[in-house]
Design a protein around this motif. Structure first.
Motif, mmCIF file in Angstrom:
data_model
loop_
_atom_site.group_PDB
_atom_site.id
_atom_site.type_symbol
_atom_site.label_atom_id
_atom_site.label_comp_id
_atom_site.label_asym_id
_atom_site.label_seq_id
_atom_site.Cartn_x
_atom_site.Cartn_y
_atom_site.Cartn_z
ATOM 1 N N ALA A 127 73.074 -23.403 -20.592
ATOM 2 C CA ALA A 127 74.516 -23.530 -20.331
ATOM 3 C C ALA A 127 75.258 -24.006 -21.583
ATOM 4 O O ALA A 127 76.340 -23.496 -21.903
ATOM 5 C CB ALA A 127 74.757 -24.499 -19.174
ATOM 6 N N LEU A 128 74.682 -24.955 -22.297
ATOM 7 C CA LEU A 128 75.323 -25.448 -23.528
ATOM 8 C C LEU A 128 75.352 -24.370 -24.610
ATOM 9 O O LEU A 128 76.364 -24.201 -25.295
ATOM 10 C CB LEU A 128 74.613 -26.709 -24.021
ATOM 11 C CG LEU A 128 74.872 -27.946 -23.168
ATOM 12 C CD1 LEU A 128 73.831 -29.016 -23.441
ATOM 13 C CD2 LEU A 128 76.284 -28.472 -23.414
ATOM 14 N N ALA A 129 74.252 -23.645 -24.765
ATOM 15 C CA ALA A 129 74.211 -22.565 -25.759
ATOM 16 C C ALA A 129 75.255 -21.504 -25.431
ATOM 17 O O ALA A 129 75.929 -20.988 -26.335
ATOM 18 C CB ALA A 129 72.812 -21.951 -25.821
ATOM 19 N N GLU A 130 75.400 -21.182 -24.148
ATOM 20 C CA GLU A 130 76.406 -20.193 -23.751
ATOM 21 C C GLU A 130 77.827 -20.681 -24.010
ATOM 22 O O GLU A 130 78.738 -19.875 -24.153
ATOM 23 C CB GLU A 130 76.216 -19.808 -22.282
ATOM 24 C CG GLU A 130 74.975 -18.955 -22.073
ATOM 25 C CD GLU A 130 74.677 -18.640 -20.625
ATOM 26 O OE1 GLU A 130 75.157 -19.366 -19.714
ATOM 27 O OE2 GLU A 130 73.931 -17.660 -20.390
ATOM 28 N N LEU A 131 78.001 -22.002 -24.106
ATOM 29 C CA LEU A 131 79.311 -22.574 -24.438
ATOM 30 C C LEU A 131 79.514 -22.728 -25.948
ATOM 31 O O LEU A 131 80.556 -23.199 -26.392
ATOM 32 C CB LEU A 131 79.479 -23.943 -23.765
ATOM 33 C CG LEU A 131 79.606 -23.922 -22.243
ATOM 34 C CD1 LEU A 131 79.542 -25.343 -21.689
ATOM 35 C CD2 LEU A 131 80.897 -23.225 -21.826
ATOM 36 N N GLY A 132 78.497 -22.358 -26.724
ATOM 37 C CA GLY A 132 78.621 -22.400 -28.179
ATOM 38 C C GLY A 132 77.998 -23.595 -28.865
ATOM 39 O O GLY A 132 78.174 -23.778 -30.073
ATOM 40 N N TYR A 133 77.242 -24.416 -28.138
ATOM 41 C CA TYR A 133 76.587 -25.584 -28.738
ATOM 42 C C TYR A 133 75.238 -25.199 -29.331
ATOM 43 O O TYR A 133 74.514 -24.377 -28.774
ATOM 44 C CB TYR A 133 76.363 -26.674 -27.683
ATOM 45 C CG TYR A 133 77.633 -27.317 -27.204
ATOM 46 C CD1 TYR A 133 78.127 -28.468 -27.808
ATOM 47 C CD2 TYR A 133 78.355 -26.763 -26.152
ATOM 48 C CE1 TYR A 133 79.299 -29.061 -27.370
ATOM 49 C CE2 TYR A 133 79.531 -27.348 -25.704
ATOM 50 C CZ TYR A 133 80.001 -28.493 -26.325
ATOM 51 O OH TYR A 133 81.173 -29.067 -25.895
ATOM 52 N N SER A 134 74.884 -25.820 -30.457
ATOM 53 C CA SER A 134 73.521 -25.734 -30.985
ATOM 54 C C SER A 134 72.691 -26.701 -30.160
ATOM 55 O O SER A 134 73.065 -27.868 -30.003
ATOM 56 C CB SER A 134 73.486 -26.149 -32.462
ATOM 57 O OG SER A 134 74.246 -25.264 -33.232
ATOM 58 N N VAL A 135 71.570 -26.241 -29.650
ATOM 59 C CA VAL A 135 70.841 -27.069 -28.682
ATOM 60 C C VAL A 135 69.338 -26.889 -28.796
ATOM 61 O O VAL A 135 68.849 -25.815 -29.135
ATOM 62 C CB VAL A 135 71.338 -26.755 -27.243
ATOM 63 C CG1 VAL A 135 71.058 -25.334 -26.848
ATOM 64 C CG2 VAL A 135 70.790 -27.729 -26.230
ATOM 65 N N LYS A 136 68.628 -27.988 -28.540
ATOM 66 C CA LYS A 136 67.176 -28.002 -28.412
ATOM 67 C C LYS A 136 66.836 -28.707 -27.106
ATOM 68 O O LYS A 136 67.639 -29.469 -26.575
ATOM 69 C CB LYS A 136 66.507 -28.781 -29.556
ATOM 70 C CG LYS A 136 66.519 -28.082 -30.885
ATOM 71 C CD LYS A 136 65.666 -28.863 -31.873
ATOM 72 C CE LYS A 136 65.508 -28.105 -33.164
ATOM 73 N NZ LYS A 136 64.388 -28.631 -33.971
ATOM 74 N N GLU A 137 65.637 -28.480 -26.633
ATOM 75 C CA GLU A 137 65.140 -29.151 -25.440
ATOM 76 C C GLU A 137 64.060 -30.141 -25.854
ATOM 77 O O GLU A 137 63.213 -29.835 -26.691
ATOM 78 C CB GLU A 137 64.547 -28.108 -24.484
ATOM 79 C CG GLU A 137 63.960 -28.684 -23.228
ATOM 80 C CD GLU A 137 63.347 -27.613 -22.335
ATOM 81 O OE1 GLU A 137 62.902 -27.984 -21.236
ATOM 82 O OE2 GLU A 137 63.298 -26.430 -22.720
ATOM 83 N N MET A 138 64.089 -31.344 -25.285
ATOM 84 C CA MET A 138 63.058 -32.341 -25.554
ATOM 85 C C MET A 138 61.884 -32.093 -24.609
ATOM 86 O O MET A 138 61.989 -32.324 -23.393
ATOM 87 C CB MET A 138 63.604 -33.762 -25.369
ATOM 88 C CG MET A 138 62.584 -34.836 -25.710
ATOM 89 S SD MET A 138 63.246 -36.519 -25.623
ATOM 90 C CE MET A 138 63.175 -36.825 -23.849
ATOM 91 N N LEU A 139 60.781 -31.617 -25.166
ATOM 92 C CA LEU A 139 59.596 -31.345 -24.356
ATOM 93 C C LEU A 139 59.033 -32.643 -23.787
ATOM 94 O O LEU A 139 58.993 -33.665 -24.461
ATOM 95 C CB LEU A 139 58.523 -30.667 -25.204
ATOM 96 C CG LEU A 139 58.889 -29.284 -25.744
ATOM 97 C CD1 LEU A 139 57.764 -28.766 -26.636
ATOM 98 C CD2 LEU A 139 59.170 -28.312 -24.623
ATOM 99 N N GLY A 140 58.607 -32.602 -22.554
ATOM 100 C CA GLY A 140 58.034 -33.766 -21.898
ATOM 101 C C GLY A 140 59.035 -34.537 -21.066
ATOM 102 O O GLY A 140 58.669 -35.227 -20.133
ATOM 103 N N GLY A 141 60.318 -34.437 -21.438
ATOM 104 C CA GLY A 141 61.375 -35.077 -20.676
ATOM 105 C C GLY A 141 61.216 -36.574 -20.529
ATOM 106 O O GLY A 141 60.501 -37.237 -21.279
ATOM 107 N N PHE A 142 61.913 -37.102 -19.546
ATOM 108 C CA PHE A 142 61.897 -38.542 -19.307
ATOM 109 C C PHE A 142 60.490 -39.026 -18.966
ATOM 110 O O PHE A 142 60.080 -40.126 -19.357
ATOM 111 C CB PHE A 142 62.889 -38.908 -18.198
ATOM 112 C CG PHE A 142 63.008 -40.386 -17.986
ATOM 113 C CD1 PHE A 142 63.585 -41.199 -18.950
ATOM 114 C CD2 PHE A 142 62.527 -40.978 -16.827
ATOM 115 C CE1 PHE A 142 63.680 -42.568 -18.771
ATOM 116 C CE2 PHE A 142 62.633 -42.346 -16.630
ATOM 117 C CZ PHE A 142 63.207 -43.144 -17.609
#
Length: 177
Positions: A127-142
C-alpha cells in the motif's frame, strides 16, 4: 554405475537432479539452482525489499537519524501489547487515508507486523509503495524483535526479554552474518 548419477540440464548448466543408485531423486536438486548471475540478481533484489530485526535494531541504536521511519502496521490492541520504541503506529487498513499525515514521502519506510506467519507488513508495504513511498519490510516482525531480546514498549512501560538462543547468538556481539 556409481552410487549416484547426476542428471544434467541442457547446455552444461548445473545438475537438474541427483539420482541415487536406488532411483531416489534428491529433493533439494530436483529443480536446479539458478545460474550464479541470476541468483545474485535475485538476492540483491531481496535485500532491496527486506531488512531483518538485527539490522533495524542496529540502525536505531546508532543514535541520530537512522534514515528511515519504522512503521508498526498492527491493530491498536496489538500496538498496546508491545511495539518497537520509536515506531510509528499505522495499521495496514489505514495506510491509504493516514500515510500522508504521518509519513514524509522523501524518507524510506520499514514496515513490520506480528511475525513470519503474518503478511500484514507485506500488505502495508504494498500500500505504501503504491502511494509512492520507498519501503522495505522487516523480516521476522515483532515476534523476532522480542525473541532476539530487543527492548519494546507496552501500554504498561518498557520491557527487555532475554534473547532466545534459537534466534540469536547469546554469547556473541553479533551472529556473524
Amino acid at each position: 554405475m556409481s552410487a549416484t548419477a547426476t542428471v544434467t540440464a541442457t547446455a552444461g548448466v548445473i545438475a537438474a537432479a541427483t539420482v541415487t543408485a536406488a532411483g531416489h531423486v534428491n529433493p533439494v536438486l530436483r529443480v536446479a539452482p539458478a545460474p550464479p548471475a541470476e541468483a545474485a540478481a535475485y538476492f540483491r533484489a531481496s535485500l532491496a525489499f527486506h531488512s531483518d530485526v538485527s539490522d533495524v535494531a542496529d540502525a536505531l541504536a546508532a543514535g541520530g537519524d537512522p534514515g528511515f521511519v519504522l512503521v508498526d502496521c498492527r491493530s491498536t490492541e496489538s500496538w498496546d501489547q508491545g511495539h518497537v520504541p520509536g515506531a510509528v503506529h499505522l495499521p495496514t487498513a489505514l495506510v491509504p487515508e493516514r500515510a500522508g499525515e504521518l509519513l514524509d514521502p522523501a524518507v524510506p519506510v520499514v514496515t513490520y507486523c506480528w511475525g513470519p506467519a503474518c503478511n500484514g507488513a507485506t500488505r502495508a508495504a504494498l500500500a505504501l509503495a503504491e502511494l509512492g513511498y520507498s519501503v522495505k519490510e522487516m523480516l521476522g516482525g515483532f515476534e523476532y524483535w522480542v525473541r532476539e531480546g530487543f527492548e519494546f514498549e507496552t501500554w504498561q512501560g518498557t520491557e527487555r526479554p532475554a534473547a532466545d538462543p534459537l534466534t540469536v547468538a547469546v554469547d556473541a556481539a553479533d551472529c556473524g552474518c
